[in-house]
Design a protein around this motif. Structure first.
Motif, short mmCIF file in Angstrom:
data_model
loop_
_atom_site.label_atom_id
_atom_site.label_comp_id
_atom_site.label_asym_id
_atom_site.label_seq_id
_atom_site.Cartn_x
_atom_site.Cartn_y
_atom_site.Cartn_z
N PHE A 1 0.84 -1.54 0.23
CA PHE A 1 0.63 -0.27 0.05
C PHE A 1 1.05 0.88 -0.24
N PHE A 2 0.15 2.58 -0.48
CA PHE A 2 1.07 3.47 -1.24
C PHE A 2 0.61 4.59 -0.56
N ARG A 3 1.10 5.77 -0.22
CA ARG A 3 1.05 6.83 0.23
C ARG A 3 0.15 7.69 -0.93
N ALA A 4 -0.62 8.64 -1.95
CA ALA A 4 -1.25 9.35 -2.59
C ALA A 4 -0.77 9.81 -3.28
N ASP A 5 0.03 11.29 -2.27
CA ASP A 5 1.05 11.98 -2.99
C ASP A 5 1.99 11.46 -3.18
N ALA A 6 2.78 10.43 -2.39
CA ALA A 6 3.89 9.84 -2.73
C ALA A 6 3.44 8.85 -4.58
N TYR A 7 2.70 8.86 -4.96
CA TYR A 7 2.32 7.67 -5.98
C TYR A 7 2.57 8.93 -7.10
N ARG A 8 1.53 10.16 -7.01
CA ARG A 8 1.21 10.74 -7.57
C ARG A 8 3.21 11.67 -7.73
N ALA A 9 3.60 12.41 -7.37
CA ALA A 9 4.97 12.94 -7.16
C ALA A 9 5.81 12.06 -7.80
N CYS A 10 5.82 10.38 -7.77
CA CYS A 10 6.83 9.60 -8.80
C CYS A 10 6.18 8.83 -10.42
N TRP B 1 7.22 0.25 -7.73
CA TRP B 1 7.56 0.32 -6.84
C TRP B 1 9.53 0.96 -7.15
N ILE B 2 10.38 1.10 -7.55
CA ILE B 2 11.11 1.25 -8.03
C ILE B 2 11.14 3.92 -7.88
N ARG B 3 9.65 3.41 -8.61
CA ARG B 3 10.28 5.07 -8.20
C ARG B 3 9.05 5.09 -7.33
N LEU B 4 8.67 4.98 -6.57
CA LEU B 4 8.44 5.05 -4.75
C LEU B 4 9.64 4.84 -4.26
N SER B 5 10.58 4.07 -4.41
CA SER B 5 11.40 3.91 -3.23
C SER B 5 12.49 5.13 -3.61
N ARG B 6 12.97 5.78 -4.42
CA ARG B 6 13.40 6.72 -4.60
C ARG B 6 12.74 7.83 -4.28
N LEU B 7 11.73 7.84 -3.48
CA LEU B 7 11.42 9.29 -3.04
C LEU B 7 10.96 9.26 -1.69
N GLY B 8 11.36 7.94 -0.09
CA GLY B 8 10.88 7.43 0.63
C GLY B 8 11.12 6.70 0.52
#
Length: 302
Positions: A152-161, A177-184
């Motif tokens: 499960f992932f945060r909506a703001d992180a999803y949009r940011a990536c 997952w790769i793009r999310l992992s680079r945000l935090g």
């Protein structure tokens, strides 16, 4: 804080499994769950099934560009602060959404939280645990060790990536997952949140070559390198058609040798690394086994 969890189930021609997936969401103890089933225009009884849930979930049935395109549209409309998707043949385990909410409260810096899962057959009988690990983000340049319905992932992180890539048909979770992992941080929560059903109509098994090719595309895009194991597994699958899940990978000397020129070409920016990767997999005893002699065999992905 908005603790609503928005869940999307993309589906097409999966009426046989869909009710089980829906029931697993609607039975969760979570007061703030926004649930949408996005059907791609099925004619197998899916619409009739969805009508029976009117008032308990949102749904639509119309042609789309595939699961990734359906998810992209659905997540653009989602109101929740937490997002995920549950394929029509997968299942959420009881108590999952409550644990997800607690995990995000405990880890306010996490862009995503994930837990364990199990592979099951068509009848939900256990096959084996999914190989989820606590530091999966560190290994994304080699393989995906995060089970999609248990993440499960945060909506703001999803949009940011940048969100789901609608041009991918099977590796869009890996790419995300790769793009999310680079945000935090992507935080592992001990336990088990989902069951992932494996069967011949499953994209990972039913479209094996596409899955391998898209995985390699994602690896090149983000890391400019495709490990030997990916190229070798694809080549062996193309030779013998074994799915490498229910039917274990069988070593092939031909595929191993063919990997060298392809891998060097594909990894033109890292030729020495690939040559070392390729050479590390073989021994004379392994080569003998591939030729029908005795030996331990070549290491490969399963």
């Amino acid at each position: 804080m908005n603790n609503t969890i928005s869940i999307v189930t993309p589906t097409f021609g999966m009426a046989e499994y869909l009710q089980c997936a829906i029931d697993s969401v609607l039975s969760q103890e979570c007061a703030q769950c926004d649930y949408l089933v996005a059907d791609g225009g099925s004619s197998d009884g899916t619409v009739e099934l969805l009508r029976s849930f009117n008032g308990r979930l949102r749904w639509r049935s119309e042609k789309d560009g595939g699961a990734a395109a359906a998810l992209q549209r659905a997540f653009q409309e989602a109101q929740g602060s937490i997002l995920t998707w549950l394929n029509a043949d997968d299942v959420l385990l009881p108590g999952t959404l409550a644990q997800v909410t607690q995990a995000f409260e405990r880890y306010p810096d996490a862009v995503a939280v994930y837990s364990g899962a199990s592979w099951v057959d068509q009848n939900l009988q256990l096959i084996r645990p999914y190989p989820v690990i606590a530091d999966a983000a560190r290994h994304l340049s080699e393989e995906c060790l995060i089970c999609q319905p248990a993440c499960f992932f945060r909506a703001d992180a999803y949009r940011a990536c940048g969100g789901i890539d609608p041009h991918l048909q099977s590796a869009f979770d890996y790419d995300l997952w790769i793009r999310l992992s680079r945000l935090g941080r992507m935080v592992y929560v001990p336990g088990e949140w989902a069951l992932s059903r494996m069967h011949s109509a499953n994209k990972s098994l039913g479209q094996r070559q596409q899955a391998f090719q898209e995985g390699e595309q994602v690896l090149l895009r983000h890391f400019e390198y495709v490990p030997f194991s990916w190229i070798y597994s694809r080549r062996v699958n193309k030779l013998d058609g074994r799915d490498q899940f229910f039917e274990p990978l069988e070593p092939s000397l031909y595929a191993y040798l063919a990997c060298l020129p392809e891998g060097l070409t594909k990894n033109s920016r890292h030729p020495v690394r690939f040559l070392q990767d390729w050479a590390a997999q073989i021994s004379w005893r392994a080569a003998g086994r591939m030729l029908g002699l005795k030996g331990p065999g070549l290491k490969g992905r399963s």
